[in-house]
Design a protein around this motif. Structure first.
Motif, mmCIF file in Angstrom:
data_model
loop_
_atom_site.group_PDB
_atom_site.id
_atom_site.type_symbol
_atom_site.label_atom_id
_atom_site.label_comp_id
_atom_site.label_asym_id
_atom_site.label_seq_id
_atom_site.Cartn_x
_atom_site.Cartn_y
_atom_site.Cartn_z
ATOM 1 N N TRP A 69 3.727 -5.631 10.671
ATOM 2 C CA TRP A 69 4.280 -6.268 9.474
ATOM 3 C C TRP A 69 3.418 -7.437 9.026
ATOM 4 O O TRP A 69 3.302 -7.721 7.832
ATOM 5 N N VAL A 72 0.742 -6.394 6.540
ATOM 6 C CA VAL A 72 1.094 -5.869 5.222
ATOM 7 C C VAL A 72 0.450 -6.651 4.076
ATOM 8 O O VAL A 72 -0.128 -6.051 3.153
ATOM 9 N N VAL A 76 -2.600 -2.159 4.280
ATOM 10 C CA VAL A 76 -2.103 -1.325 5.370
ATOM 11 C C VAL A 76 -3.245 -0.646 6.122
ATOM 12 O O VAL A 76 -3.033 0.292 6.876
#
Length: 423
Positions: A69, A72, A76
């Motif tokens: 995460w 992000v 990606v």
């Protein structure tokens, strides 16, 4: 049960690539991982370190999700995943030592402990190294080798990257059928049962215009096919041969070259097209009986799922850039569902190479693992007390805890990127 992570360190050694390591500590116990070369990778590892320090190393899935995460906002895929890979592999090595089991056990156990390797022979007998911008590098270990030719890929402009269409290469004797055949025979005599060569190379018929546009003329295609023929004739049918195009050519040229290679029964042709549009790879796969391999530029489980939609028969992920061993294993299981062979790309030091061997041990659809350090003397010195990791073309994994290989820090420090080497 808790194994609290207390620190993360990083350092880089200059081999034929920049080998960047992450070390994750739990008190005095540590594990070491490696991330694929990328600009300023050490800084990214250190930026991510606060996300893992204080966490329980046994909660690897949770730690990995935090790192994923965190990646992000920066995309990606790309360099953040190189850093995540290094950290994840280091945690697996740490866990293996703590639990007294090999990393392949943490990945679900082994299908095999003898890992078949293929040797990447580049082109001819020359040495080469690349910096983080893929420009030719003249390294410390090269300077220590006397009477050896150092390869800059014979580029007209040494400031160009060594791959792709921006570099115009000059033909030399390294790119002759005899040079390829002689090299292939030598590798076979060293015990390797699979050999790979670069085929994105200049020919006597290459033009600057063609190299810049990614197109091949008829004479070039015939010449490149003769290189393939020479290798096949040299090693016979009992040795697998494969060739790498490094995303060099356009669709039409790739189709014609693949057709010309069909009579020689190669194991695969790797990365014929730029990796931007997977639909082109799907088209190409349907137009030839020559197996196409790709995957080293694919990141995480989602990237692997998209790649497999192309129908290619061989996937070549690189776990030290794709997100680590557990993430790459997810991709391998998706590939297994489609009867796709997984043959990992690997240009790593002994740390990354053995890490990928543990991945290879843990998957049912493993093919062959790349060895890219055959001509790099420090590769054999960098693992503590073990210079013979590869014997007769195979890595044999034992039941040692963790990765089962340790960095020789005295050697690493001597070839480090800077004087601040501190793991």
């Amino acid at each position: 049960m808790e194994l609290k992570i207390t620190d993360v360190k990083t350092a880089t050694v200059i081999g034929n690539y920049y080998w960047t390591f992450a070390r994750v500590y739990a008190g005095d116990l540590y594990g070491t991982g490696e991330g694929y070369t990328a600009p300023q990778l050490e800084n990214i590892i250190l930026e991510l370190a606060p996300l893992v320090i204080g966490e329980n190393a046994l909660d690897l899935n949770y730690i990995y999700d935090k790192l994923r995460w965190a990646a992000v906002p920066s995309g990606v895929s790309g360099m953040t995943y190189h850093a995540i890979s290094a950290i994840e592999i280091a945690i697996l090595d740490l866990l293996g030592k703590y639990l007294n089991v090999p990393v392949y056990t943490l990945l679900g156990g082994k299908f095999r402990n003898k890992i078949r390797m293929y040797v990447d022979t580049h082109a001819g007998e020359s040495l080469h190294a690349r910096d983080r911008a893929l420009q030719p590098a003249f390294t410390k270990w090269m300077k220590e080798i006397k009477n050896q030719e150092v390869d800059s890929h014979d580029q007209e402009n040494p400031n160009d990257p060594m791959f792709g269409r921006s570099a115009v290469q000059k033909f030399s004797n390294a790119y002759t059928p005899k040079a390829y055949a002689d090299r292939a025979i030598k590798m076979k005599n060293e015990g390797f049962t699979a050999v790979k060569f670069d085929l994105d190379v200049p020919t006597p018929y290459s033009t600057s215009l063609g190299q810049k546009s990614g197109s091949l003329n008829t004479q070039e295609i015939k010449y490149l096919a003769e290189l393939v023929r020479a290798v096949r004739d040299g090693v016979g049918d009992d040795t697998d041969i494969m060739f790498d195009l490094h995303w060099k050519y356009d669709l039409g040229s790739s189709i014609r070259l693949l057709k010309a290679m069909e009579p020689f029964g190669i194991m695969w042709l790797e990365d014929p097209l730029p990796p931007n549009d997977l639909s082109l790879l799907s088209k190409l796969t349907q137009m030839t009986t020559t197996p196409i391999a790709s995957g080293e530029n694919v990141y995480n489980r989602y990237g692997f799922a998209k790649l497999l939609e192309t129908g290619l028969p061989i996937m070549t992920p690189d776990s030290i850039k794709a997100g680590g061993l557990t993430e790459t294993r997810m991709g391998a299981m998706l590939a297994a569902m489609k009867e796709v062979v997984v043959s990992p790309h690997n240009v790593s030091s002994p740390i990354g190479t053995v890490a990928q061997a543990h991945l290879a041990a843990s998957i049912p659809n493993f093919g062959v693992l790349e060895f890219h350090g055959r001509d790099v003397p420090i590769w054999y010195k960098l693992s503590k007390g073990n210079s013979n990791i590869i014997n007769d073309g195979f890595i044999t994994l034992k039941d040692e805890p963790g990765l089962g290989v340790e960095l020789d820090e005295s050697v690493a420090r001597n070839y480090a990127l800077d004087d601040k080497f501190n793991l």
